[in-house]
Design an enzyme around this catalytic site. Structure first.
Site, mmCIF file in Angstrom:
data_model
loop_
_atom_site.group_PDB
_atom_site.id
_atom_site.type_symbol
_atom_site.label_atom_id
_atom_site.label_comp_id
_atom_site.label_asym_id
_atom_site.label_seq_id
_atom_site.Cartn_x
_atom_site.Cartn_y
_atom_site.Cartn_z
ATOM 1 N N ASN A 42 -13.555 0.614 -4.327
ATOM 2 C CA ASN A 42 -13.423 1.462 -3.137
ATOM 3 C C ASN A 42 -14.812 1.751 -2.548
ATOM 4 O O ASN A 42 -15.796 1.906 -3.278
ATOM 5 C CB ASN A 42 -12.652 2.748 -3.428
ATOM 6 C CG ASN A 42 -13.202 3.549 -4.593
ATOM 7 O OD1 ASN A 42 -13.712 3.004 -5.556
ATOM 8 N ND2 ASN A 42 -13.097 4.861 -4.495
ATOM 9 N N GLU A 44 -16.535 4.251 0.319
ATOM 10 C CA GLU A 44 -16.267 5.446 1.131
ATOM 11 C C GLU A 44 -17.274 5.602 2.273
ATOM 12 O O GLU A 44 -18.263 4.859 2.371
ATOM 13 C CB GLU A 44 -16.264 6.677 0.216
ATOM 14 C CG GLU A 44 -15.188 6.559 -0.855
ATOM 15 C CD GLU A 44 -15.020 7.812 -1.690
ATOM 16 O OE1 GLU A 44 -15.941 8.657 -1.729
ATOM 17 O OE2 GLU A 44 -13.947 7.940 -2.307
ATOM 18 N N CYS A 53 -9.979 1.257 0.185
ATOM 19 C CA CYS A 53 -9.567 1.192 -1.218
ATOM 20 C C CYS A 53 -9.985 -0.118 -1.877
ATOM 21 O O CYS A 53 -10.149 -1.152 -1.222
ATOM 22 C CB CYS A 53 -8.053 1.310 -1.325
ATOM 23 S SG CYS A 53 -7.395 2.917 -0.871
ATOM 24 N N GLU A 55 -8.160 -2.048 -3.774
ATOM 25 C CA GLU A 55 -7.136 -3.096 -3.697
ATOM 26 C C GLU A 55 -7.279 -3.901 -2.408
ATOM 27 O O GLU A 55 -7.206 -5.138 -2.414
ATOM 28 C CB GLU A 55 -5.723 -2.481 -3.722
ATOM 29 C CG GLU A 55 -5.394 -1.746 -5.014
ATOM 30 C CD GLU A 55 -5.675 -0.257 -4.936
ATOM 31 O OE1 GLU A 55 -6.731 0.137 -4.394
ATOM 32 O OE2 GLU A 55 -4.841 0.523 -5.418
ATOM 33 N N CYS A 88 -2.154 3.213 -3.456
ATOM 34 C CA CYS A 88 -1.729 4.154 -2.407
ATOM 35 C C CYS A 88 -0.763 3.466 -1.442
ATOM 36 O O CYS A 88 -0.591 2.245 -1.469
ATOM 37 C CB CYS A 88 -2.941 4.703 -1.660
ATOM 38 S SG CYS A 88 -3.627 3.565 -0.433
HETATM 39 N N1 THU Z 1 -8.450 4.748 -3.801
HETATM 40 C C1 THU Z 1 -8.404 3.414 -4.093
HETATM 41 O O1 THU Z 1 -9.414 2.707 -4.010
HETATM 42 N N2 THU Z 1 -7.207 2.890 -4.465
HETATM 43 C C2 THU Z 1 -6.071 3.602 -4.642
HETATM 44 O O2 THU Z 1 -5.027 3.045 -4.904
HETATM 45 C C3 THU Z 1 -6.115 5.072 -4.536
HETATM 46 C C4 THU Z 1 -7.311 5.610 -3.847
HETATM 47 C C5 THU Z 1 -9.747 5.318 -3.408
HETATM 48 C C6 THU Z 1 -9.830 5.779 -1.988
HETATM 49 C C7 THU Z 1 -10.910 6.827 -2.081
HETATM 50 O O3 THU Z 1 -12.162 6.187 -2.020
HETATM 51 C C8 THU Z 1 -10.750 7.410 -3.479
HETATM 52 O O4 THU Z 1 -10.008 6.449 -4.207
HETATM 53 C C9 THU Z 1 -10.032 8.750 -3.519
HETATM 54 O O5 THU Z 1 -8.820 8.705 -2.852
#
Ligand code: THU
Length: 133
Positions: A42, A44, A53, A55, A88
């Site tokens: 991920n 940000e 994310c 994935e 998610c």
């Molecule tokens: N996140 C992911 O990378 N994958 C998921 O399936 C759930 C959430 C990340 C997004 C964000 O950077 C952090 O986790 C918190 O939500």
């Protein structure tokens, strides 16, 4: 390559997570028929809505190397969660579009728990390409 090796690569990718806002690191990896693996973590942003994310980064990474839906055979995602990390809703929609419906998706955590699922289970009654035709 077996699921444990793919989960290990997702775990390594997780270490590259750029997540100074949530401090929640996620790693993902997708295995292709030809043996190649593409990873994502991920990433940000201070404008929170731009966070991406692990994935989706793994799948987009694979696509940018010429891979297509039929090339993918195994997918893994891992985070430091109590239960195996679950994709998610946005990632489920993107997985449904780009990753085969019944190919395995391994959800994992750092404790070693692993749960196998697939797109059909993660996003039943999905809206997709066929609905637009
Ligand atoms: N996140 C992911 O990378 N994958 C998921 O399936 C759930 C959430 C990340 C997004 C964000 O950077 C952090 O986790 C918190 O939500």
């Amino acid at each position: 390559m077996d699921k444990n090796e793919l989960i290990k690569l997702a775990t390594d990718a997780r270490k590259l997570s750029y997540s100074p806002y949530s401090n929640f690191k996620v790693g993902a990896a997708v295995l292709c028929k030809n043996g190649e693996v593409f990873v994502g973590s991920n990433v940000e942003n201070a404008a929170y809505g731009l966070c991406m994310c692990a994935e989706r980064n793994a799948l987009y990474n694979a696509m940018m190397h010429g891979m297509k839906k039929d090339d993918f055979v195994m997918f893994a995602v891992i985070a430091d969660t109590d239960a195996p990390c679950s994709p998610c809703g946005s990632c489920r929609q993107v997985l449904d579009e780009l990753y085969p419906a019944e190919a395995p998706i391994y959800m994992a955590n750092l404790k070693g728990d692993v749960k196998e699922t697939n797109n059909k289970e993660l996003l039943p009654f999905s809206f997709g390409k066929d609905d637009l035709e």
